[in-house]
Design a protein around this motif. Structure first.
Motif, PDB file in Angstrom:
ATOM      1  N   TYR A 196       0.838  -1.203   0.000  1.00  9.31           N
ATOM      2  CA  TYR A 196       0.000   0.000   0.000  1.00  9.31           C
ATOM      3  C   TYR A 196       0.873   1.254   0.000  1.00  9.31           C
ATOM      4  O   TYR A 196       0.588   2.220  -0.708  1.00  9.31           O
ATOM      5  N   VAL A 197       1.942   1.251   0.811  1.00  4.01           N
ATOM      6  CA  VAL A 197       2.825   2.414   0.883  1.00  4.01           C
ATOM      7  C   VAL A 197       3.404   2.735  -0.498  1.00  4.01           C
ATOM      8  O   VAL A 197       3.492   3.883  -0.896  1.00  4.01           O
ATOM      9  N   PHE A 198       3.728   1.699  -1.241  1.00  8.26           N
ATOM     10  CA  PHE A 198       4.301   1.910  -2.570  1.00  8.26           C
ATOM     11  C   PHE A 198       3.235   2.292  -3.594  1.00  8.26           C
ATOM     12  O   PHE A 198       3.542   2.506  -4.756  1.00  8.26           O
ATOM     13  N   GLY A 199       1.992   2.334  -3.181  1.00  9.60           N
ATOM     14  CA  GLY A 199       0.933   2.810  -4.079  1.00  9.60           C
ATOM     15  C   GLY A 199       0.084   1.711  -4.690  1.00  9.60           C
ATOM     16  O   GLY A 199      -0.773   1.974  -5.528  1.00  9.60           O
ATOM     17  N   GLY A 200       0.302   0.479  -4.284  1.00  8.06           N
ATOM     18  CA  GLY A 200      -0.451  -0.622  -4.875  1.00  8.06           C
ATOM     19  C   GLY A 200      -1.768  -0.876  -4.164  1.00  8.06           C
ATOM     20  O   GLY A 200      -2.069  -0.276  -3.137  1.00  8.06           O
ATOM     21  N   SER A 201      -2.586  -1.718  -4.764  1.00  9.44           N
ATOM     22  CA  SER A 201      -3.752  -2.230  -4.035  1.00  9.44           C
ATOM     23  C   SER A 201      -3.970  -3.689  -4.425  1.00  9.44           C
ATOM     24  O   SER A 201      -3.530  -4.134  -5.485  1.00  9.44           O
ATOM     25  N   TYR A 202      -4.655  -4.413  -3.551  1.00  5.36           N
ATOM     26  CA  TYR A 202      -4.676  -5.869  -3.664  1.00  5.36           C
ATOM     27  C   TYR A 202      -5.940  -6.433  -4.298  1.00  5.36           C
ATOM     28  O   TYR A 202      -5.974  -7.574  -4.715  1.00  5.36           O
ATOM     29  N   TYR A 203      -6.964  -5.620  -4.302  1.00  3.50           N
ATOM     30  CA  TYR A 203      -8.240  -6.182  -4.723  1.00  3.50           C
ATOM     31  C   TYR A 203      -9.070  -5.100  -5.362  1.00  3.50           C
ATOM     32  O   TYR A 203      -9.134  -3.964  -4.865  1.00  3.50           O
ATOM     33  N   ASP A 219       0.061  -6.283  -8.864  1.00  3.89           N
ATOM     34  CA  ASP A 219       0.138  -4.859  -9.146  1.00  3.89           C
ATOM     35  C   ASP A 219       1.622  -4.445  -9.209  1.00  3.89           C
ATOM     36  O   ASP A 219       2.376  -4.746  -8.286  1.00  3.89           O
ATOM     37  N   PRO A 220       2.044  -3.775 -10.301  1.00  7.72           N
ATOM     38  CA  PRO A 220       3.469  -3.424 -10.438  1.00  7.72           C
ATOM     39  C   PRO A 220       4.014  -2.689  -9.212  1.00  7.72           C
ATOM     40  O   PRO A 220       5.189  -2.839  -8.871  1.00  7.72           O
ATOM     41  N   LYS A 221       3.154  -1.925  -8.546  1.00 10.84           N
ATOM     42  CA  LYS A 221       3.650  -1.188  -7.383  1.00 10.84           C
ATOM     43  C   LYS A 221       3.903  -2.118  -6.206  1.00 10.84           C
ATOM     44  O   LYS A 221       4.795  -1.871  -5.392  1.00 10.84           O
ATOM     45  N   ILE A 222       3.121  -3.174  -6.117  1.00 11.52           N
ATOM     46  CA  ILE A 222       3.378  -4.160  -5.056  1.00 11.52           C
ATOM     47  C   ILE A 222       4.641  -4.948  -5.406  1.00 11.52           C
ATOM     48  O   ILE A 222       5.460  -5.257  -4.538  1.00 11.52           O
ATOM     49  N   VAL A 223       4.795  -5.232  -6.698  1.00 13.40           N
ATOM     50  CA  VAL A 223       6.026  -5.891  -7.146  1.00 13.40           C
ATOM     51  C   VAL A 223       7.231  -5.034  -6.771  1.00 13.40           C
ATOM     52  O   VAL A 223       8.239  -5.543  -6.260  1.00 13.40           O
ATOM     53  N   ALA A 224       7.090  -3.723  -6.974  1.00 17.38           N
ATOM     54  CA  ALA A 224       8.196  -2.818  -6.645  1.00 17.38           C
ATOM     55  C   ALA A 224       8.477  -2.843  -5.145  1.00 17.38           C
ATOM     56  O   ALA A 224       9.642  -2.845  -4.720  1.00 17.38           O
ATOM     57  N   ALA A 225       7.414  -2.889  -4.343  1.00 14.18           N
ATOM     58  CA  ALA A 225       7.597  -2.938  -2.889  1.00 14.18           C
ATOM     59  C   ALA A 225       8.354  -4.203  -2.492  1.00 14.18           C
ATOM     60  O   ALA A 225       9.293  -4.163  -1.684  1.00 14.18           O
ATOM     61  N   LEU A 226       7.964  -5.317  -3.090  1.00 14.29           N
ATOM     62  CA  LEU A 226       8.614  -6.584  -2.753  1.00 14.29           C
ATOM     63  C   LEU A 226      10.065  -6.588  -3.227  1.00 14.29           C
ATOM     64  O   LEU A 226      10.948  -7.133  -2.566  1.00 14.29           O
ATOM     65  N   ASP A 227      10.290  -5.950  -4.369  1.00 14.71           N
ATOM     66  CA  ASP A 227      11.647  -5.859  -4.891  1.00 14.71           C
ATOM     67  C   ASP A 227      12.516  -5.054  -3.924  1.00 14.71           C
ATOM     68  O   ASP A 227      13.666  -5.415  -3.653  1.00 14.71           O
ATOM     69  N   TRP A 228      11.929  -3.996  -3.382  1.00 17.45           N
ATOM     70  CA  TRP A 228      12.654  -3.182  -2.398  1.00 17.45           C
ATOM     71  C   TRP A 228      12.966  -4.011  -1.154  1.00 17.45           C
ATOM     72  O   TRP A 228      14.077  -3.968  -0.607  1.00 17.45           O
ATOM     73  N   MET A 229      12.003  -4.821  -0.723  1.00 20.82           N
ATOM     74  CA  MET A 229      12.235  -5.671   0.447  1.00 20.82           C
ATOM     75  C   MET A 229      13.333  -6.689   0.160  1.00 20.82           C
ATOM     76  O   MET A 229      14.153  -7.011   1.017  1.00 20.82           O
ATOM     77  N   ARG A 230      13.343  -7.197  -1.082  1.00 20.58           N
ATOM     78  CA  ARG A 230      14.378  -8.156  -1.460  1.00 20.58           C
ATOM     79  C   ARG A 230      15.766  -7.533  -1.295  1.00 20.58           C
ATOM     80  O   ARG A 230      16.720  -8.206  -0.902  1.00 20.58           O
TER      81      ARG A 230
END
Lengths: 449, 314
Positions: A223-230, A241-252
């Motif tokens: 959510y912080v990165f701007g994504g939404s799940y549903y 959502d590409p923004k959630i992908v980006a968030a996970l990439d940042w966590m990686r």
């Protein structure tokens, strides 16, 4: 005839005893527990015409005690209702089997929002719309975010007494120690990364002694990165959502930089969360995911700790002041014996004075606007920050889907796979998205939507 | 006696008299608590779960018949396959290691040495601690950074191991922990070992057999029925492994399975499906698949049990 017992007589008596015992046992299972059986903790002795309510709570310890004071008060004010509170851990299985067995508790609380939707979608709860409409509860007293969150399929399923919102806690003393300004915590992801690196402490063997930050809960960061799940309109999951992908990439990035095996080795040595050995209290983490409840938590386990809250730093295109919230809903399972009395109890507890008293004692956010604005809740600027976050535009409750637990499980699994370098973020989230979508469609088909 | 009804004809002879029938009724009455309990709380739920396994059932709503859907879904479920392989790892590797270890300890405890009662007590002692307590204790012993075992490794200049955090190490660590629970099996072996006829051992000795040969040629064949018994029982136990995995990996949010689900065992995933994901039908199917797996493995064991030597045969 004499009084000697014949064999036949003995058998007959035995059979009667056995059958009688079985009958009482079965009856004991089926009928609601009577006050005397329950050995009610409170002082009042219930009269015969009373509605006896079994209330199952998730609270224990000092929080339980705080609530019991209120319940005693309720019992005194309501001679025709008696509420008996029991702490029931792992409520899911127990509540489900109790409902299925036709003997549900009359009120259940510390049902989280995700459980609320999941149970409502499966006819496990009594809808409260009619009661609420009758008694003039229309949501105007409540913060809109949270009022909306209790609805699913157009019905109201519970009332919440306390709310919790995610914030980032940080140790001001450790910030000062490494030359960061404790009054200016990071606001962007780049600044967060920089601060985290500055706060890391690695020993000569390469073992972690302290990390500045290690992001957990992709759910929040997505959510912080701007994504939404549903997407409620199309009933489509959007975990990829590409923004959630980006968030996970940042966590990686964190998992790679700190080496996930080292992080897990380090974290496995963390003390009990609810203890003075909590990693944040003991200085093993300089920043941690927390909530407004963390203040009383810190007071209890680490008095005088120099810490503050900040909203989650966010990247370009992300959401400022973003939080995810949840809270303890009070619900009435389907098929209870005295729905009116159950409602009376929930309604009474939701009155500003009672709700405020409880929320204040356990230092949770009250869901009612007027209560949250009371002086006592605003003395601590940190608490105020948490309240501001969850009443803001970027506060999110769990997605209102019947398979929300499955969703959280798959999201967590994807996070683990990526952090361990087993999959890249996009593939992991595509996989999770597909699995949750399949499950959602099955559940929706079942409930006829 | 003039006419006999057909039902009377089929009745075994011993029931022909009135008093015998009364005896039977009385007998049944006496064991009725056990019978009622067995049918009500064992047979009925088992049959019911078989029915549920063919339905979409979430506990709260009535089940809906879906035929073999649940079984098909299991085959396509990545996590199910993972939980099954995790469990098979424990069965294929953990079980033999466990049994060999226990048998070896039993052999040692059967030797005539000083302080034997002390050693026997020491090895049995851990079995009386609850699994949960033992698991928590081992979680600290095996802790990746502060655990005693890692401190030992470190002091020897060896690399420290993430016993419970490295997905490749979690299951071997659990097998290591399993050594602790061996007390009961050791006790059974010990009893069997003491039952090995001394004259056979003496005869073997006179024929010049050394200790090794005695173990292989005399002791093991003589206790093979007991080995077989523990094999079958522990096999079933390992297939149902739950507590250790759950205690070591359950998080505050209710999920469990450990790093990369490496400790997600069959029974744990079954529990999750049943009570966390509202998939009681699927969980029932899972239970039946496990039952069939255990049943067939056990049958195979019985079919191939030619190596077991029963003394009564000679």
């Amino acid at each position: 005839m004499s009084n000697t017992i014949t064999r036949r007589g003995f058998l007959r008596a035995g059979a009667t005893a056995v059958l009688g015992l079985a009958a009482t046992k079965l009856a004991g299972c089926a009928s609601p527990i009577t006050p005397t059986q329950a050995g009610a903790a409170a002082s009042a002795t219930p009269a015969n015409s009373q509605a006896f309510l079994n209330y199952w709570t998730g609270w224990s310890g000092f929080e339980f005690d705080a609530l019991q004071i209120l319940i005693d008060k309720f019992n005194q004010e309501h001679p025709n209702i008696f509420v008996n509170m029991t702490t029931v851990f792992g409520q899911y299985d127990k509540v489900l089997t109790a409902i299925a067995g036709g003997n549900p508790p009359d009120v259940v609380s510390a049902v989280w929002l995700n459980q609320l939707t999941a149970m409502a979608a499966r006819d496990g709860l009594t809808p409260l719309d009619e009661y609420a409409a009758r008694d003039g509860i229309d949501g105007s007293e409540y913060f809109k975010n949270v009022w909306d969150a209790w609805h699913a399929d157009g019905h109201l399923w519970g009332l919440m007494v306390t709310v919790n919102a995610d914030v980032l806690g940080y140790r001001r003393d450790l910030f000062a120690e490494v030359g960061l300004d404790p009054d200016k915590p990071p606001t962007t992801i780049a600044e967060l990364d920089e601060a985290a690196r500055a706060l890391d402490k690695i020993d000569s063997n390469g073992n972690i002694e302290r990390y500045g930050f290690f992001p957990t809960s992709l759910y929040w960061w997505g959510y912080v990165f701007g994504g939404s799940y549903y997407d409620e309109a199309s009933k489509k999951m959007t975990l990829n959502d590409p923004k959630i992908v980006a968030a996970l990439d940042w966590m990686r990035g964190y998992a790679e930089r700190l080496d996930i095996t080292k992080v897990e080795a380090f974290e496995s040595g963390f003390g009990d969360y609810a203890s003075p050995q909590n990693a944040f209290f003991s200085g093993k983490q300089a920043m941690t995911r927390a909530g407004e409840w963390f203040i009383s938590f810190a007071d209890k386990f680490s008095p005088g700790l120099d810490f503050d809250f900040m909203p989650a730093p966010y990247p370009a295109g992300g959401r400022p002041n973003c939080t995810t919230f949840d809270g303890s809903c009070f619900t009435i399972p389907r098929g209870v014996a005295h729905p009116e009395a159950s409602w009376e109890f929930i309604k009474w507890l939701s009155q500003p004075a009672n709700l405020g008293e409880f929320a204040y004692t356990i230092q949770n956010i009250p869901p009612k606007i007027a209560v949250a604005n009371e002086e006592r809740f605003n003395k601590d600027p940190r608490f105020k920050k948490a309240v501001a976050l969850y009443t803001g535009d970027n506060a999110f409750g769990p997605p209102r889907i019947p398979v929300v637990d499955f969703f959280f499980s798959k999201l967590g699994e994807a996070e683990g796979l990526v952090k361990h370098g087993e999959m890249d973020p996009e593939a992991a989230l595509n996989q999770a998205n597909q699995e949750v979508q399949d499950e959602l469609e099955k559940a929706l088909a079942r409930s006829g939507n | 006696m003039t006419t006999l009804s057909p039902s009377r004809l089929r009745m075994p002879r011993f029931l022909s008299s009135r008093s015998e029938r009364r005896e039977l009724a009385a007998g049944l009455l006496f064991i009725s608590p056990a019978l009622i309990g067995f049918f009500l709380f064992t047979v009925y739920p088992i049959l019911q779960s078989l029915y549920y396994s063919f339905t979409d059932y979430n506990i709260l709503q009535p089940p809906v018949w879906v035929g073999l859907d649940n079984y098909v879904e299991l085959l396509n479920d990545r996590v199910f396959v993972k939980s099954l392989t995790n469990t098979l790892f424990m069965v294929v590797i953990g079980l033999p290691v466990h049994l060999v270890f226990d048998f070896t300890v039993a052999l040692l405890l059967n030797a005539r040495i000083r302080g034997l009662p002390f050693f026997r007590t020491v090895f049995y002692l851990p079995s009386i601690t609850p699994v949960v307590a033992t698991a928590v204790l081992w979680a600290w012993l095996l802790n990746a950074q502060y655990g005693l075992i890692n401190l030992l490794l470190d002091s020897l200049g060896l690399p420290m191991i993430g016993f419970l955090t490295d997905p490749n190490w979690t299951k071997p660590s659990l097998i290591l922990m399993g050594a602790w629970y061996g007390g009961n099996t050791i006790l059974i072996y010990l009893a069997a070992l003491q039952d090995v006829p001394k004259e056979l051992l003496e005869a073997a000795e006179l024929d010049g057999a050394n200790g090794w040969v005695k173990i292989w040629r005399v002791i093991i064949p003589m206790v093979s029925p007991v080995i077989f018994f523990t094999l079958v029982l522990n096999l079933i136990g390992y297939f149902q492994i739950f507590t250790e995995g759950w205690v070591l990996t359950a998080t505050r949010s209710g999920s469990a399975g450990g790093p990369l689900n490496s400790l997600l065992f069959y029974a744990m995933y079954l529990y999750q499906n049943a009570f966390q994901f509202f998939k009681m039908g699927l969980a029932s199917a899972q239970a039946w698949v496990l039952f069939l797996i255990v049943l067939s493995v056990t049958l195979i064991l019985f079919r191939t049990s030619g190596w077991v030597y029963y003394r009564s045969e000679c």
